[in-house]
Write a protein that holds these residues in place. Structure first.
Motif, short mmCIF file in Angstrom:
data_model
loop_
_atom_site.label_atom_id
_atom_site.label_comp_id
_atom_site.label_asym_id
_atom_site.label_seq_id
_atom_site.Cartn_x
_atom_site.Cartn_y
_atom_site.Cartn_z
N PRO A 58 11.03 -7.28 0.29
CA PRO A 58 9.58 -7.14 0.08
C PRO A 58 9.21 -5.80 -0.56
CG PRO A 58 10.07 -7.94 2.30
CD PRO A 58 11.36 -7.48 1.71
N GLN A 59 9.94 -4.74 -0.20
CA GLN A 59 9.63 -3.43 -0.77
C GLN A 59 10.05 -3.34 -2.24
OE1 GLN A 59 10.33 0.11 1.86
NE2 GLN A 59 11.24 -1.42 3.19
N PHE A 60 11.21 -3.91 -2.56
CA PHE A 60 11.61 -3.95 -3.97
C PHE A 60 10.52 -4.63 -4.80
CE2 PHE A 60 16.30 -3.52 -2.87
CZ PHE A 60 16.50 -2.38 -3.63
N ALA A 61 10.06 -5.79 -4.33
CA ALA A 61 9.06 -6.55 -5.07
C ALA A 61 7.75 -5.77 -5.21
CB ALA A 61 8.80 -7.89 -4.37
N ALA A 62 7.30 -5.15 -4.10
CA ALA A 62 6.03 -4.42 -4.13
C ALA A 62 6.12 -3.19 -5.02
CB ALA A 62 5.64 -4.01 -2.71
N THR A 63 7.26 -2.49 -4.96
CA THR A 63 7.40 -1.28 -5.77
C THR A 63 7.52 -1.61 -7.25
OG1 THR A 63 8.56 -0.24 -3.91
CG2 THR A 63 8.69 0.88 -6.02
N GLU A 64 8.25 -2.66 -7.57
CA GLU A 64 8.36 -3.07 -8.98
C GLU A 64 7.00 -3.51 -9.53
OE1 GLU A 64 12.22 -5.04 -10.28
OE2 GLU A 64 12.24 -5.43 -8.12
N ALA A 96 8.37 13.56 1.62
CA ALA A 96 8.20 12.33 2.39
C ALA A 96 6.73 12.06 2.59
CB ALA A 96 8.90 12.42 3.74
N TYR A 97 6.39 10.79 2.54
CA TYR A 97 5.05 10.35 2.93
C TYR A 97 5.22 9.05 3.69
CZ TYR A 97 0.28 8.69 2.94
OH TYR A 97 -0.95 8.24 3.37
N GLY A 98 4.77 9.07 4.94
CA GLY A 98 4.93 7.86 5.74
C GLY A 98 4.24 7.99 7.08
N PRO A 99 4.30 6.92 7.86
CA PRO A 99 3.62 6.92 9.15
C PRO A 99 4.25 7.90 10.12
CG PRO A 99 4.98 4.96 8.90
CD PRO A 99 4.99 5.65 7.59
N ASN A 100 3.41 8.45 10.97
CA ASN A 100 3.87 9.35 12.02
C ASN A 100 4.56 8.50 13.10
OD1 ASN A 100 3.53 10.77 14.71
ND2 ASN A 100 2.92 12.40 13.31
N LEU A 101 5.87 8.67 13.22
CA LEU A 101 6.64 7.81 14.13
C LEU A 101 6.25 8.01 15.59
CD1 LEU A 101 10.22 7.93 12.55
CD2 LEU A 101 8.40 6.25 12.18
N GLN A 137 0.83 -1.21 0.00
CA GLN A 137 0.00 0.00 0.00
C GLN A 137 0.86 1.26 0.00
OE1 GLN A 137 -2.32 0.80 3.56
NE2 GLN A 137 -4.00 1.62 2.34
N LEU A 138 1.92 1.27 0.81
CA LEU A 138 2.78 2.44 0.88
C LEU A 138 3.54 2.67 -0.42
CD1 LEU A 138 3.86 4.69 2.81
CD2 LEU A 138 5.84 3.24 3.12
N CYS A 139 4.05 1.60 -1.02
CA CYS A 139 4.78 1.73 -2.28
C CYS A 139 3.89 2.31 -3.37
CB CYS A 139 5.34 0.37 -2.71
SG CYS A 139 6.60 -0.29 -1.59
N GLY A 140 2.65 1.84 -3.41
CA GLY A 140 1.70 2.38 -4.38
C GLY A 140 1.41 3.85 -4.15
N LYS A 141 1.35 4.24 -2.89
CA LYS A 141 1.09 5.64 -2.55
C LYS A 141 2.26 6.52 -2.98
CE LYS A 141 -1.22 9.00 -0.57
NZ LYS A 141 -2.52 9.48 -1.09
#
Length: 318
Positions: free
Chosen positions: A170-176, A253-258, A140-144
């Protein structure tokens, strides 16, 4: 002194000693991290515990193991000390804690891994072992990230994906997968050390690519400032998961609020200390996401930002 008076006095003196001896020991949290933890993030964790009535030094203690020479050795040491729960604040720490114990509860933060695929838990809803915590929905994040870049560059045709082999698999795979679905060609650039960054970003510039995605890892967090400086010098628009990137001069940047994530982890640690079983505490997903854009950098590298994105941004760095 009469015997009765002596026994009364002896009982009066002895009772506080007995009471102190019967007091339960203060629970101890093993705090394991592969990096130095910022004061803000640690404060958020403590606020989460405070919400359940826990105050450091009053009714719990912390055994810090921040940036140890060896994560496995640090995790093993916490197990030997029989801490009540281990809080593993990033992927390397979580992996070390999981390998070190199957009995001590572990609450972890991992924004890089699929916890089910890695065998950390049986399922998201019912982990089933001694591990729970905060994990990211990576696809979901990679798509965003890709969607935000396409909004800035409607004709986006070629993109760089920068990450660490293994850690970011996992992120390489999802983003590709996301880029193929969007008809965008991906240039995968692997980095292992800070020395690799210069060459990777230069390769992205020469190819050329329209923009790039920085995959999430403690490495990318640690070197946010260096990456921002290199990207600015090469006029390369990049998006990161970490807010520190645009605050240090990167584009976006777009990501979760740490802070929110670590606060919620603090609440989970508090629940475990109260007797909750990690096996029955569902894995959590980040709920609060921030969009942060550096307007000064956008101007410097010649990027025209849509007005809609500027209105949506949680923070505009000028």
């Amino acid at each position: 002194m009469r015997r009765r008076d002596f026994l009364t006095l002896a009982g009066t003196v002895a009772w506080p000693l007995v009471a102190r001896a019967q007091q339960p020991e203060m629970p101890v949290i093993g705090y394991l991290s592969e990096n130095t933890v910022s004061a803000d993030i640690h404060g958020a964790f403590l606020r989460g515990m405070s919400a359940l009535g826990y105050s450091e030094g009053k009714n719990f203690a912390i055994e810090d193991r921040h940036k140890p020479r060896s994560l496995p050795e640090a995790a093993a040491d916490l197990v030997r000390r029989k801490v009540n729960v281990i809080f593993a604040s990033n992927p390397g720490a979580l992996s070390a804690a999981i390998k070190a114990t199957t009995s001590i509860p572990v609450v972890g933060v991992d924004l890089e891994s699929d916890p089910v695929a890695k065998g950390y838990v049986q399922s998201i809803a019912r982990p089933g072992g001694n591990v729970t915590g905060m994990f990211l929905d990576i696809p979901q994040l990679c798509g965003k990230h890709l969607g935000l870049l396409k909004e800035i560059f409607p004709g986006l045709s070629r993109i760089a994906i920068l990450g660490i082999p293994g850690t970011n698999a996992p992120q390489f795979a999802a983003t590709e997968t996301a880029t193929r679905g969007a008809g965008v060609e991906a240039e995968v650039l692997e980095v292992r050390t800070s020395d690799d960054l210069q060459g990777a970003l230069e390769k992205a510039r020469v190819r050329p690519v329209d923009a790039g995605i920085l995959l999430s890892s403690p490495f990318m967090f640690q070197y946010s400032k260096l990456i921002a400086e290199l990207a600015l010098a090469k006029r390369l628009p990049l998006i990161s998961l970490f807010a520190e990137f645009p605050r240090n001069g990167g584009l976006m940047a777009y990501g979760p609020n740490l802070d929110d994530m670590y606060r919620r982890c603090g609440e989970y640690v508090g629940k475990v200390l109260r007797g909750a079983k990690p096996s029955e505490l569902p894995l959590q997903r980040p709920e609060t996401f921030d969009l942060i854009i550096n307007l000064k950098t956008a101007t410097a590298i010649g990027v025209e930002l849509p007005a809609r994105l500027q209105l949506l941004a949680n923070e505009l760095v000028e």
